[in-house]
Design an enzyme around this catalytic site. Structure first.
Site, PDB file in Angstrom:
ATOM      1  NE  ARG A 434      -3.000  -2.427   3.145  1.00 13.09           N
ATOM      2  CZ  ARG A 434      -2.520  -3.623   3.446  1.00 13.09           C
ATOM      3  NH1 ARG A 434      -1.226  -3.827   3.522  1.00 13.09           N
ATOM      4  NH2 ARG A 434      -3.329  -4.640   3.663  1.00 13.09           N
ATOM      5  NE  ARG A 542     -24.694 -14.192  -6.461  1.00 12.00           N
ATOM      6  CZ  ARG A 542     -25.994 -14.181  -6.693  1.00 12.00           C
ATOM      7  NH1 ARG A 542     -26.784 -14.964  -5.998  1.00 12.00           N
ATOM      8  NH2 ARG A 542     -26.492 -13.401  -7.605  1.00 12.00           N
ATOM      9  CG  ASP A 558     -30.467 -14.576  -7.430  1.00 14.79           C
ATOM     10  OD1 ASP A 558     -29.238 -14.789  -7.368  1.00 14.79           O
ATOM     11  OD2 ASP A 558     -31.186 -14.394  -6.434  1.00 14.79           O
ATOM     12  CD  GLU A 559     -31.534 -20.235 -12.300  1.00 15.07           C
ATOM     13  OE1 GLU A 559     -30.926 -20.580 -13.323  1.00 15.07           O
ATOM     14  OE2 GLU A 559     -32.037 -21.028 -11.486  1.00 15.07           O
ATOM     15  CG  ASP A 560     -35.170 -16.578  -9.605  1.00 18.36           C
ATOM     16  OD1 ASP A 560     -34.140 -15.888  -9.413  1.00 18.36           O
ATOM     17  OD2 ASP A 560     -35.806 -17.136  -8.698  1.00 18.36           O
ATOM     18  CD  GLU A 646     -25.959 -15.877  -1.831  1.00 16.40           C
ATOM     19  OE1 GLU A 646     -26.257 -16.588  -0.850  1.00 16.40           O
ATOM     20  OE2 GLU A 646     -26.720 -15.684  -2.782  1.00 16.40           O
ATOM     21  CG  ASP A 647     -28.463 -12.395   0.122  1.00 18.94           C
ATOM     22  OD1 ASP A 647     -28.086 -13.145   1.047  1.00 18.94           O
ATOM     23  OD2 ASP A 647     -29.645 -12.342  -0.270  1.00 18.94           O
ATOM     24  NE  ARG A 694     -32.164 -14.188   3.623  1.00 18.99           N
ATOM     25  CZ  ARG A 694     -31.311 -13.965   2.638  1.00 18.99           C
ATOM     26  NH1 ARG A 694     -30.654 -14.957   2.092  1.00 18.99           N
ATOM     27  NH2 ARG A 694     -31.097 -12.749   2.211  1.00 18.99           N
TER      28      ARG A 694
END
Lengths: 739, 719
Positions: A434, A542, A558-560, A646-647, A694
């Site tokens: 750094r 992801r 997401d795929e949906d 993960e979110d 969650r």
């Protein structure tokens, strides 16, 4: 006749006078005489007549020769290693870089505890921090740095925590190797009144990470000066500073305050005795505490009872002598300074440091003159006038800066230990380290990982400082879990929508399904490149820093997910204004459950939120790197095991870095966002187990971070004309309003 | 002088013929004339040092005219430099004193020529051109003082830039003979080439007591951190050759080695690298077969091919700077001048001015041991960073390496920063090139804080005489939960505010401030009565905003305390036809300003508006009685680099009493005036600081299909 002669003579004289006056340029001379004194000041070093003839200080050839090739570099390095040892140690001579070349690079090994060893609370915390850090290894063979299991924090022989016979013991260690690649933590050395630097054993070639290092004994570029902390200092997280608002002008009762012990002898006593001269009882106060030694209570007077730390909050500047950092009374093993120096920045009181001869903590990387007022002990009486001359702007900046440093490097033992390790690591890998700016600008050096990039513009934090703006394109990363069976699957629609955005530069499909990815021809033709990568069926994949992501902005999907192109475009515009935050659509919230005494998680519609789901969100690609390399493997394992959270973890991470909430933007309301028991085929994300998981995640994450980093927000960003009674023709994002 | 003698000889001849009564008269007259003449003559031929025109160069002396000083053999020799010296132990800070300009005063000793007892000078070169330039630069700077008693720092005129030309012992004796030497306290020596063959010490070998050393080529063992200053080795080539700045970008070669004296071991290593990577590397060496008359210092060769030095440096992205017998290399200066990124391989070397310069942004430092990995290491650096480093390297050269003047004054500034640390230059000032300084912003409210709700905000109502409307505004605002105080700025000097009993009774304190002049800028004055951070500026006719809307505005401000948070938004546009900025109040999809007829902002901006507004903007606003809100938008956007936040749908301030036309705002001339304001302000700021965004802030559940009574801010007005 006489009269005529007289007139002639007079006229003659006048003529002479006038002639001389004009011809001689008397005025000029007079003027020159008048300005002479000033002229002398301007140009005293003569403009030599023969300036052009002066010889050069060295021949060009000599300069370019650079003194010739010199001795053999290999021999020189060997010679150095034998000359520059112990008190002359430098990384070049006393550190074995070869040990750090392993596959994993920088690894730290902690000696196992030995039977019968008493380890103080503070040292236990230090060891725990090392063991929990991402550099820890249990295998000494792959270690680059070693930390002793013996408690070396308190080397005051009068202290109860003093560990005897350290010399013999460490010499018995096969790995000791005269201290090479070892780091020794120490808070107190010597004893009152002189507090010498003596540790009571030979540290040899070990790096000393020591509180209150004397510049004379400090080995520059080798030792690390750390802050003094008490045994109550939190292991993790740590309090935020006490600066809650930037009041202008700073409303504090006192301008300058000194608070500390009054020694009659020993280090710093002269200055203490001079302090009463600057005390004026109005805005400059000097409070000397009586608590010192064992029998202070006998001499206790009325002033002693004022000893409470609230006073710090009342003053704008706090006078500090760095020997304070040193002068903790170790007699009873307790630091008698509940308000030690390091609480001063926390109290948002600007420290005025009289630091003659003391190396300030982390002085290697921290620019102290941007955060404190440094003074000279010898010029103590000038301090009041210096401090009075500090303007509103600077007070504002200094206060925020001390606060920033406190939160970034000092507020917990974890941070102190990690900063020490990172400083050493930066030296070992000097070309991937750094720079000073990264250490001193928000969000602080610990969350800026140079392995990601050493270029400032590659981070989301420095755009404004560099005077640049984030890029004009984004990469969409679609997380696909279900196999491709039909062309009418939601992912097909999503691909169309996203690729239509003019800001989309490429789409990456992260294939996380049981089935192998379909053939390329199965995917629809795209105006942008489409890449399919294997996610190895891990949820955390992801957020892997895929090398194919070249843009600064990432759109995670997401795929949906059902989106419109204009929704994507609008959110991307918003992200460009807030590149360091997550900008997303569906919000969630956390709350404190006072009954169960745990954190709660809710997906209900609320008036505030602290999480936006990453099933559809923009953020900077650096967070991928942080997610995969900064967070501990245990948290990522939890995510992979449960295929969940993960979110939430990403939101924790980003908020802990920015101290700010995510941003929710306008989105058409959809059924997906309203889970209800009436829906017959419940999606996996709507089951109660999923929800409980969650909630557990939120608590696990909060305990790892040591505090709750999530922050609530009450606002949503909408297009300027959103749902206004204005002709739709005027509206740029009219699609968003369709139900 | 001659003239006066002539006249005085003629004088006595005239006097005897006079009568006694006239005699005294004439004698007086003549003495006056005589004195006058003498004085005139004296002026005529008096030596003047300040004259710049060549006619009066009587004082322009040669260096050889400097007084000769003989050093007795037994004259004392100072002690060797004390390695433990630090500013607080070896530097007498009392000499520097406290002064409002926070500047140290530097005294230069007059030039003397020291010789030993047999008349041999102590230095083979005497005063060098470079040292003379350095001393001239110091004496021209505002560090200089000719008053030895007021000086904080003393610079001897003994030239010790190059140790090779010195007789060590005699030079040390000469230093000790300086009248104010006093164990070398507060004395500063400049040295660029320390040590001598064969082992080349890394610091000047001349014993010098406690004197500070500005040295080129310090190693970490000789450098006294915080006391000595590491300076570059000046390259006279930079004055000879003019290398124009080259745009950063990819260059023909990737790595270039141009040094002539590289140790065999390293040269072998470099050649191996060249074999592996081919054309990307260029390894130059001395030219062996140059024809007579060509300056060998300006040529380099590779396999018989001749290249111009230092021009060839501009053809490469990276340039190797390896240590030789000396640590400090003049090549570094040439490399920086060429805008080539130096790859510095000199273990233990203290880089020039490393106390203040961040070399990681301009160079790559690689341990000598890792020379074989150099190519891989350099390849891993992102392109954009290489370009930035090229720019940074050139900037370092221009600011700190370019001339002896730059080197000397930078050294003094560093010492100055240590003595007055509270007035020290910042990291940004030292390291940011002008381009970055110009475009970057440093937000004064940079710490990410969401201030607590509790202290609330202070509403500042600017009013002239619309009492009835004012009272309605007060009553409306007082319903906002977070209101802490109401401040009425009474801008009418001819009329007193209504009696206290007539004012509406509200729950929070209400203060009235009377102003001296009817100025628009009064609304942005940082009144002491404002005790909260948040200020709500509001006009005395804004009654349409609901309590929910205002409270929500405050909540939004808490999340963005460094921005203007307002209701109706406005936009600036570039008018291509007219070639200037235009003000837009139409219902656009974008916003770059918010009206301050009702806006939340930080009180600090009141300070800035009142005391730090650039140019004549403040007076201009007061004179035109317009555009104070545009000025505020410019000010905040310029210092924070951020756009304002528009909250809720409000597009204009419409009040029931007002006529259908929105007062002045729709007036065509008014629009023209506002456009003029934008153009005027943009020219004063020298840039267009306003940022355009497409979003506004609404409550999370705004217009969502959700029971209104459960929403925090259900009552948000429209348009």
């Amino acid at each position: 006749m006489q009269a005529r002669k007289k007139y002639v003579l007079l006229g003659l004289c006048t003529c002479c006078w006038l002639l001389l006056f004009y011809w001689g340029g008397l005025q000029e001379r007079l003027l020159a005489l008048l300005t002479r004194r000033r002229g002398e000041v301007v140009r005293p070093w003569p403009d030599w007549l023969d300036r052009a003839l002066l010889p050069g200080y060295a021949e060009n050839a000599e300069l370019q020769n650079g003194g010739g090739p010199g001795e053999s570099p290999r021999q020189r390095r060997q010679a150095w290693a034998s000359i520059y040892k112990n008190s002359h140690c430098r990384m070049d001579t006393c550190f074995d870089f070869g040990r750090c070349r392993g596959r994993d690079g920088f690894r730290v090994y902690v000696y196992p505890p030995e039977k019968g060893d008493r380890v103080s609370e503070s040292y236990r915390k230090i060891l725990a921090s090392v063991a929990e850090s991402r550099y820890y290894t249990s295998d000494p063979r792959e270690a680059c740095l070693f930390v002793l299991g013996i408690d070396t924090l308190d080397r005051d022989q009068l202290s109860t925590q003093f560990v005897p016979n350290v010399d013999e013991r460490i010499r018995g260690y096969p790995l000791w190797n005269d201290g090479r690649n070892h780091v020794i933590f120490n808070l107190y050395s010597g004893t009152w009144p002189n507090y010498t630097e003596d540790l009571g054993f030979n540290v040899g070639q070990a790096i000393l990470a020591k509180a209150s290092l004397n510049t004379e004994h400090f080995r520059p570029g080798f030792d690390v000066s750390i802050p003094l902390f008490s045994k109550d200092h939190p292991q993790k997280g740590g309090e935020r500073g006490w600066l809650l608002r930037n009041t202008v002008p700073p409303r504090r009762k006192y301008l300058l305050m000194f608070k500390g012990k009054r020694y009659l002898t020993g280090i710093g006593s002269d200055t203490r005795n001079a302090l009463h001269h600057i005390h004026n009882g109005k805005d400059i106060v000097s409070l000397t505490t009586c608590k010192h030694g064992k029998d202070w209570e006998k001499h206790k007077d009325a002033r002693c009872d004022h000893d409470n730390q609230d006073l710090w909050e009342l003053c704008r500047f706090c006078l500090q002598q760095s020997s304070d950092l040193h002068a903790a009374d170790a007699n009873n093993g307790v630091c008698l300074f509940p308000v030690s120096f390091w609480h001063v920045p926390q109290a948002a009181c600007i420290p005025v440091l009289l630091s003659n001869g003391w190396e300030l903590p982390f002085s290697d990387v921290i620019q102290w003159n941007q955060a404190v007022i440094e003074g000279d002990e010898r010029l103590l009486l000038q301090v009041p006038s210096t401090v009075r001359a500090v303007g509103v702007d600077r007070v504002l900046a200094l206060r925020q800066r001390t606060q920033m440093l406190w939160e970034a490097y000092f507020s917990s033992v974890d941070k102190i230990v990690l900063t020490t390790l990172e400083i050493i690591k930066d030296r070992v890998y000097a070309h991937i380290s750094r720079n000073k700016f990264m250490w001193n600008a928000l969000p602080g050096g610990l969350v800026v990982l140079p392995e990601y990039s050493t270029h400032l513009a590659h981070y989301p934090f420095y755009y404004l400082n560099l005077g640049i703006s984030p890029g004009q394109e984004f990469t969409a990363v679609i997380h696909a879990v279900s196999p491709l069976v039909s062309q009418s699957q939601p992912i097909m629609k999503l691909l169309q929508v996203v690729s239509k955005s003019k800001y989309c530069s490429q789409i990456i499909i992260l294939w996380n399904s049981e089935k192998p990815p379909p053939h390329r021809s199965k995917w629809p033709p795209m105006p942008v490149p489409l890449v399919v990568t294997d996610g190895r069926r891990k949820t955390s994949s992801r957020f892997l820093p895929h090398v194919t992501i070249e843009t600064e902005a990432v759109l995670s999907l997401d795929e949906d997910t059902v989106l419109l192109t204009s929704e994507v475009n609008f959110a991307f515009h918003v992200w460009q204004s807030f590149p360091e935050r997550i900008v997303g659509y569906p919000p969630r919230s956390h709350f404190w459950d006072p009954v169960k005494k745990i954190w709660g998680y809710t997906s209900k519609w609320t008036n505030e939120y602290s999480i936006v789901l990453t099933g559809a969100a923009f953020y900077h690609r650096y967070y991928h790197y942080l997610f995969s390399h900064y967070l501990p493997p245990s948290l990522r394992a939890l995510v992979d095991r449960t295929s969940n959270c993960e979110d939430i973890l990403m939101n924790f991470l980003v908020s802990s870095v920015t101290h700010l909430p995510p941003i929710k933007v306008a989105q058409r309301k959809q059924y997906k966002d309203m889970p209800g028991p009436q829906s017959t085929n419940m999606a996996p994300w709507a089951t109660p187990e999923h929800f409980n998981q969650r909630q557990d995640c939120v608590n696990t994450f909060a305990s790892w971070f040591g505090y709750m980093p999530l922050v609530h927000s009450q606002l949503r960003l909408d297009p300027v004309l959103f749902k206004d009674h204005v002709s739709v023709l005027r509206k740029k994002y009219k699609d968003l309003e369709r139900a | 002088m001659c003239a006066s003698v002539k006249y005085s000889s003629r004088g006595p001849a005239l006097i005897p013929r006079m009568k006694t009564k006239h005699r005294i008269y004439y004698i007086t007259l003549f003495s006056v004339v005589l004195l006058g003449l003498i004085a005139t003559g004296m002026f005529q031929f008096w030596p003047h040092s300040i004259e710049s025109s060549p006619e009066w160069t009587l004082d322009r002396r040669s260096v050889h005219d400097a007084p000769l000083v003989k050093l007795p053999v037994s004259s004392p020799i100072p002690e060797r430099g004390d390695l433990s010296c630090r500013m607080h132990t070896c530097f007498d800070v009392y000499r520097c004193g406290y002064n409002p300009k926070n500047r140290i005063k530097v005294y230069i000793y007059p030039l003397q020529r020291f010789v030993d007892e047999v008349g041999v000078p102590i230095s083979s070169t005497g005063l060098s051109r470079e040292y003379n330039d350095l001393l001239s630069a110091i004496s021209d700077s505002d560090f200089y003082t000719d008053d030895v008693t007021r000086a904080c720092l003393f610079v001897p005129s003994i030239d010790v830039l190059n140790q090779n030309s010195l007789r060590i012992r005699e030079t040390a004796q000469a230093l000790a003979m300086l009248p104010r030497w006093d164990k070398g306290m507060n004395h500063l020596l400049f040295n660029m080439l320390p040590g001598g063959p064969p082992d080349y010490n890394t610091a000047l070998d001349v014993p010098r007591d406690r004197a500070l050393l500005a040295g080129g080529g310090f190693s970490t063992w000789t450098y006294r951190q915080g006391y000595d200053v590491s300076i570059p080795v000046y390259s006279p080539l930079s004055a000879e050759v003019d290398l124009p700045e080259k745009q950063p970008g990819p260059r023909r070669y990737f790595i270039l080695s141009s040094q002539t004296a590289i140790h065999r071991e390293y040269r072998t290593e470099l050649e191996r690298l060249k074999e592996e990577n081919g054309e990307a590397l260029l390894l130059l060496d001395k030219c062996s077969n140059l024809s007579q008359g060509m300056a060998s210092a300006r040529k380099r060769c590779y396999k018989g091919q001749v290249y111009d030095y230092p021009q060839i440096l501009q053809e490469s992205s990276f340039c190797v700077v390896l240590r030789g017998a000396r640590l400090g290399q003049a090549t570094l200066s040439d490399v920086l001048q060429a805008g080539c990124v130096p790859v510095i391989m000199a273990d233990s070397y203290i880089l020039p001015f490393s106390e203040v310069l961040d070399w990681k942004r301009a160079s790559v430092v690689i341990p000598e041991e890792k020379l074989p990995e150099m190519y891989t290491i350099l390849k891993s650096i992102p392109h954009r960073q290489v370009e930035e480093m090229q720019r940074q390297a050139r900037w370092f050269w221009e600011a700190y390496f370019r001339s002896m003047k730059a080197i000397g004054l930078t050294t003094l500034q560093i010492i100055n920063d240590r003595i007055y640390p509270y007035a020290a230059r910042t990291y940004e000032e030292w390291n940011n090139p002008p381009v970055v300084k110009w475009s970057s912003v440093s937000n004064p409210l940079f710490l990410p804080l969401i201030p607590p709700r509790s202290p609330g905000f202070t509403a500042v109502v600017l009013t002239y005489d619309r009492v009835e409307s004012l009272f309605r505004v007060i009553t409306e605002i007082s319903k906002v939960p977070s209101l802490a105080k109401l401040l009425v700025v009474w801008n009418n000097q001819n009329k007193s505010p209504p009696e206290e009993s007539l004012w509406p009774k509200i729950a929070v304190p209400l203060r009235v401030v009377r102003t001296k002049e009817n100025k628009l800028s009064n609304r942005f004055f940082p009144f002491d009565e404002i005790e909260t951070e948040a200020v709500l500026a509001i006009d005395d006719d804004i009654i349409m905003l609901t309590s929910d809307e205002l409270q929500f505005g405050y909540e939004v401000w808490r999340e963005f305390p460094d921005r203007l948070v307002g209701y109706p938004g406005r936009l600036h546009l570039w008018d291509h036809e007219m070639g200037k900025w235009k003000y837009e109040s139409e219902w656009t999809n974008e916003v770059s300003m918010v009206l301050t007829g009702a806006a939340f902002y930080h009180k600090y901006f009141n300070y800035l508006y009142t005391y730090k507004m650039p140019g004549d903007i403040k007076n201009w606003v007061d004179a035109h009685m317009n555009c104070e809100d545009i000025a505020m938008n410019f000010l905040v956007a310029n210092i924070t680099g951020k756009a304002p936040i528009k909250v809720t749908p409000r597009k204009k301030f419409k009040c029931p009493e007002c006529t259908a036309i929105d007062g002045l705002s729709l007036d065509q001339t008014h629009m023209v005036e506002r456009s003029e304001c934008i153009n005027k302000f943009a020219s004063v700021f020298g840039t267009m600081p306003l940022k355009v965004v497409e979003h506004r802030a609404d409550p999370v559940l705004y217009k969502d299909d959700f029971p209104e009574k459960l929403k925090s801010f259900p009552n948000i007005g429209s348009l």
